[in-house]
Design an enzyme around this catalytic site. Sequence first.
Site, mmCIF file in Angstrom:
data_model
loop_
_atom_site.group_PDB
_atom_site.id
_atom_site.type_symbol
_atom_site.label_atom_id
_atom_site.label_comp_id
_atom_site.label_asym_id
_atom_site.label_seq_id
_atom_site.Cartn_x
_atom_site.Cartn_y
_atom_site.Cartn_z
ATOM 1 N N ASP A 1 -82.837 -28.746 53.626
ATOM 2 C CA ASP A 1 -82.557 -30.085 53.356
ATOM 3 C C ASP A 1 -81.958 -30.277 52.019
ATOM 4 O OD1 ASP A 1 -82.742 -33.025 53.355
ATOM 5 O OD2 ASP A 1 -85.117 -32.906 52.605
ATOM 6 N N GLU B 1 -89.345 -35.911 61.823
ATOM 7 C CA GLU B 1 -90.058 -36.414 60.794
ATOM 8 C C GLU B 1 -90.579 -37.822 61.433
ATOM 9 O OE1 GLU B 1 -87.841 -35.584 56.544
ATOM 10 O OE2 GLU B 1 -86.910 -37.220 57.729
ATOM 11 N N GLU C 1 -80.023 -37.005 45.970
ATOM 12 C CA GLU C 1 -81.416 -37.187 46.264
ATOM 13 C C GLU C 1 -82.076 -35.999 45.521
ATOM 14 O OE1 GLU C 1 -84.449 -36.772 49.845
ATOM 15 O OE2 GLU C 1 -82.438 -36.699 50.240
#
Length: 683
Positions: A342, A269, A370
């Site tokens: 993820d 990332e 999340e």
Amino acid sequence: MKQLLLLLYCLFFFHAVVAEDGSKLWLRLPTEAQATVKCNKQSPTLDVAVKELRQSWQGVSVTLSLQQTKSLRALGSEGYTIHTSPDGQQLTIASSGESGLLYGAFHLLRLQATGENLTALHLSERPSFDIRILNHWDNLDRTIERGYAGRSLWLWDELPATLSPRYAAYARANASVGINATVLNNVNASPQILSLDYLEKVKALADTFRPYCLKVYLAINFSSPSILGGLPTSDPLDPLVRKWWNQKVNEIYKLIPDFGGFLVKANSEGLPGPQDFGRTHADGANMLADALKPHKGVVLWRAFVYNPDDEDRAKQAYQEFVPLDGQFRDNVIIQVKNGPVDFQPREPFSPLFGAMKQTPVMAEVQITQEYLGFSNHLCFLAPMWKECLDSDTYQQGEGSTVARITDGSLYGRRPTAIAGVANTGDDVNWCGHDFAQSNWYAFGRLAWSHQLSSEQIADEWVAQTWGMKNKALTEMMLASREAIVSYMMPLGLHHLFAWGHHYGPEPWCDVPGARPDWMPSYYHKADALGIGFNRSSTGSNATAQYHTPLCEAFDNVQTCPENLLLWFHHVPWDHRMKNNRTLWDELCYTYNKGTQQARNFQKVWDNLEKFVDSQRFREVQHRLKIQARDAVWWRDACLLYFQQFSKRMIPAELERPVHELNDMMNYKLPITNYECPPYGFTP
């Protein structure tokens, strides 16, 4: 009148004393027990163990005994035995290490708090994993990436001079469930964490944690030698870079002799890493491992890597790391997310588990929610983690589970470890949602013993946190993760979340210029023919990364588990499911089922009002209302959006959508700094 005022004052005072705010977590223990406790040695750790027992144990006298017998050494320094004497008048907690006596003391208090039979105890315990570590995604400005319970616990501006009492309380909570390590800062690390100024702050925290056997680790930025040290490069094979890291590590251990090591996110990332210099992950990890080796430190090197190319994102970690198997130093552990993408509500286990036979591999799970409704949604995560740990990889035949691969029992690789991305913040109740505390607890208990069942962990936590045993409450917790999968992304759908903050549905999201693999359409691929990502041998062939017989089972739409069907296949809308419904109808029924389950959670909780203190009851009730509304939002958004492609009716017997698709598509939830929204979609 004076008597009335006095009575009202007393009632108010009494209420204030007994009011619950969640700050005690599951450690709602008596403090006036004055138990008889003996110990054959004194130390800060043993003093903690003695104090905990003296103030809270309500049984016979207890002796804490450090012994170096063969049987105790076999349990390791963290293992312990608890035995009742033949006459029932004495309990002995024995261990070869001080940490074992601390964990044994908390185990005994847990047995008491959960109402177990304490008359004749004969048990022995040892942890499943050597390193049981929390990963805090806390930034130095006290924001928390993917944190939904306030700001960071670490008051960097006040450290090292001022120590918040919450630091010791945090360490105590971790010790009570056997967590023995913590990474203080975000994997997207600032190089400043390695400056002397911040290392002295870290030392103050490490000193506070030490009596509770909690080691400190730091996440590091791979470019620290150039950014912090002023070197022209951070190439891991450059002698000056290696010298800089050796000196920095020596500086750390001079301040913190029991420092654990480094957590590294590199070439992921946009973060820097060894590939920036034409080197491999092994080159980068080994440089750090060599610096840490003399101090017995370890490197936790994350395998969360993917590039913006045409390759299936789910395949990329395997492709990068499997060729490097056997090239890492023996104090490097590859930290692998439980699934190949993820932290989605449901993923298959990562194929890296078992594929790397010569390198220690550890699981990384996400305690913070999340992708699971933040701290607004009740989601007990033990079933999700057990699903991964109990998955059979078949790498060495049947029984080659992820748990056996990561705990060292299959390949014999050590050290062993498991990591959880923390969900704590400075909210009074630590985790935002009172039920989110159960996931911190569950991670610790599974890290200590992955053989524990989700039901046993839920029962323990309910008894300690709410002061009761309640089957309906436990069943609600056990059903909560599957309910969320049902109303968010059933049948293997994944990554349908809103852009950026990941709260709420946005399967239509299309941000100009953004990477394709950050867009929901990359994953759901809905069209007139069907829906789902074709990862079979006719598609990206991600199924080939799994061992026989899984690769064949996943590859065939008829044998693929239906809860992963759309993960591995692009399936026609009229495909017949095992219950004879079409795929479209099954999606409709599953979304509705999850919505109804979320509503039922409210009923279960409301029936417990008379058994729960008023403050925590109202706070949980408020969040359950949000969850029920959000479930409807998810159901309507996904079904109405996908209906554009399927061109099929929602079955007549099901509840109709109450929102308009255009309204939902035009709505932008006002979330900043990863805060937890007080509501979801409001038309």
